[in-house]
Design an enzyme around this catalytic site. Sequence first.
Site, mmCIF file in Angstrom:
data_model
loop_
_atom_site.group_PDB
_atom_site.id
_atom_site.type_symbol
_atom_site.label_atom_id
_atom_site.label_comp_id
_atom_site.label_asym_id
_atom_site.label_seq_id
_atom_site.Cartn_x
_atom_site.Cartn_y
_atom_site.Cartn_z
ATOM 1 N N ARG A 179 0.979 -1.166 -0.067
ATOM 2 C CA ARG A 179 -0.074 -0.205 0.114
ATOM 3 C C ARG A 179 0.882 1.245 -0.044
ATOM 4 O O ARG A 179 1.713 1.486 0.789
ATOM 5 C CB ARG A 179 -0.730 -0.019 1.219
ATOM 6 C CG ARG A 179 -1.806 -1.179 1.302
ATOM 7 C CD ARG A 179 -2.688 -1.093 2.320
ATOM 8 N NE ARG A 179 -3.676 -2.309 2.431
ATOM 9 C CZ ARG A 179 -4.536 -2.474 3.341
ATOM 10 N NH1 ARG A 179 -4.655 -1.762 4.257
ATOM 11 N NH2 ARG A 179 -5.168 -3.658 3.469
ATOM 12 N N GLU B 14 -6.166 -0.924 15.628
ATOM 13 C CA GLU B 14 -6.849 -1.643 14.480
ATOM 14 C C GLU B 14 -5.888 -2.847 14.203
ATOM 15 O O GLU B 14 -4.799 -2.535 13.867
ATOM 16 C CB GLU B 14 -7.340 -0.990 13.576
ATOM 17 C CG GLU B 14 -8.096 -2.003 12.526
ATOM 18 C CD GLU B 14 -7.997 -1.616 11.027
ATOM 19 O OE1 GLU B 14 -7.942 -2.428 10.088
ATOM 20 O OE2 GLU B 14 -7.880 -0.214 10.765
ATOM 21 N N ARG C 6 2.459 1.406 10.222
ATOM 22 C CA ARG C 6 1.790 1.731 8.821
ATOM 23 C C ARG C 6 3.053 1.453 7.789
ATOM 24 O O ARG C 6 3.832 2.430 7.767
ATOM 25 C CB ARG C 6 0.984 3.054 8.814
ATOM 26 C CG ARG C 6 0.047 3.268 7.854
ATOM 27 C CD ARG C 6 -0.446 4.779 7.924
ATOM 28 N NE ARG C 6 -1.232 4.832 9.247
ATOM 29 C CZ ARG C 6 -2.428 4.530 9.291
ATOM 30 N NH1 ARG C 6 -3.084 3.966 8.248
ATOM 31 N NH2 ARG C 6 -3.157 4.667 10.225
ATOM 32 N N SER D 282 -10.222 -6.034 10.341
ATOM 33 C CA SER D 282 -11.556 -5.223 10.008
ATOM 34 C C SER D 282 -12.183 -6.276 9.169
ATOM 35 O O SER D 282 -11.917 -6.661 8.119
ATOM 36 C CB SER D 282 -11.221 -4.045 9.041
ATOM 37 O OG SER D 282 -12.115 -3.245 8.806
ATOM 38 N N ARG E 173 1.063 -6.252 12.631
ATOM 39 C CA ARG E 173 0.648 -5.612 14.116
ATOM 40 C C ARG E 173 0.535 -6.445 14.816
ATOM 41 O O ARG E 173 0.496 -6.080 16.216
ATOM 42 C CB ARG E 173 -0.865 -4.944 13.656
ATOM 43 C CG ARG E 173 -0.514 -3.789 12.680
ATOM 44 C CD ARG E 173 -1.944 -2.892 12.682
ATOM 45 N NE ARG E 173 -1.608 -1.810 11.840
ATOM 46 C CZ ARG E 173 -2.336 -0.596 11.928
ATOM 47 N NH1 ARG E 173 -3.476 -0.630 12.449
ATOM 48 N NH2 ARG E 173 -2.073 0.375 11.294
#
Length: 434
Positions: free
Chosen positions: A270, A357, A285, A360, A399
């Site tokens: 990403r 988070e 991130r 999801s 994560r």
Amino acid sequence: MLDIKWIRENPEALVEALTKRGQPASVASSTVDDLIAKDEARRAHVSKLQEAQERRNAASKEIGNAMRNGDSALAEKLKAEVADIKGFIQDGEGLERELDKALDGALAVIPNIPLADVPVGKDENDNVELRKVGKVMPRPNWVREHFEIGEALGLMDFERAAKLSGARFTVLKGQLARLERALGQFMLDLHTTEHGYTEVQPPLLVRDEVLFGTNQLPKFEEDLFFVPHGDSRLGLIPTAEVPLTNLVREEILAGDQLPMRLTALTPCFRSEAGSAGRDTRGMLRQHQFYKVELVSIVDAESALAEHDRMTDCAENVLKLLGLPFRTVVLCTGDMGFGARKTHDIEVWLPGQNTYREISSCSVCGDFQARRMDARYRPKEEKGTRFLHTLNGSGVAVGRALIAVIENYQNEDGSVTIPEVLLPYMGGLTKIEAK
């Protein structure tokens, strides 16, 4: 993608949905008016084409009758009319394609309709907590963040990663690299042996139409990485949701093939174009990271129950790892573009003293299936219906590594290995600085 017939019949409902998602009412109303105008223009033109085709067929028969009756003048007149109609149809078919493209382009950037029980809100502050699992201990003053621990161990290197690739990359070494690998393997084994998912190793490079199918294109193009491929290009997957969901694109499944549950451990890529200045330190991130993805492909009646099931599967990963977490329902303003309802699972990070988070899980209805033209044939029904799709993280491996490092850190800077990962760590019970 939404059904234009539904929009035509329920314009007020779409205006309300867009308003709930944060659009000003005037903008939402204008958007819906534009969609309906494009649809009316397309339908009116198609009607004219159909009338022209009917007249061409009728005139062709009249030509035969005129010639049999010896009326050559009428036959020639009708032939001229048919030639004109053929020209109109040829030009009209080109215009029809342009009108279709304009309508499809407008529909492609309209988000999905939130379910009725999704809380209305603007951002993450309006999300609603469902439950908390695990005890959050008081934060000792010696607790550090994951990157401080990893660098002190000599096993997490951001400086060399920057030399290789720039910002938002990490080099993991030794026991931390093995721990990340162990986490991914543990999650795959859990989902395939306990939760009923089928493991898939999908391509990491996909075509534009595949990215369109799971609504990364056209709206989120700037968040993707692309590589040239002949006269075209291929995109690096931002999540394994993309290839897994598209495995059923342009297919009609039998009802007894459902539910289809798929999982994959892949790298994800990403650009984080919209995240400038956010989480610039550490591994939270990244441009490249590993994630175990869960995808379910089901019939319309099973989708909501499957959503709860998928959430349970993702939560079970954290329960077995002994990590405190909470599960929230995202509000309309924080929910993803293609989702009808989303559960976020947020793991406790003592270094940051907050929940972040880690998974999801979203139910998308038939939104993605329409973009992929993916259908199923229900038992004892003649026609077909669009499939319903769901996706979720089961969970983000990087994560999870962060969460294990921070929750299992010791005052001396070492990190204890969670019991469930011991079989994957070759007998190692603790990571310590050499």
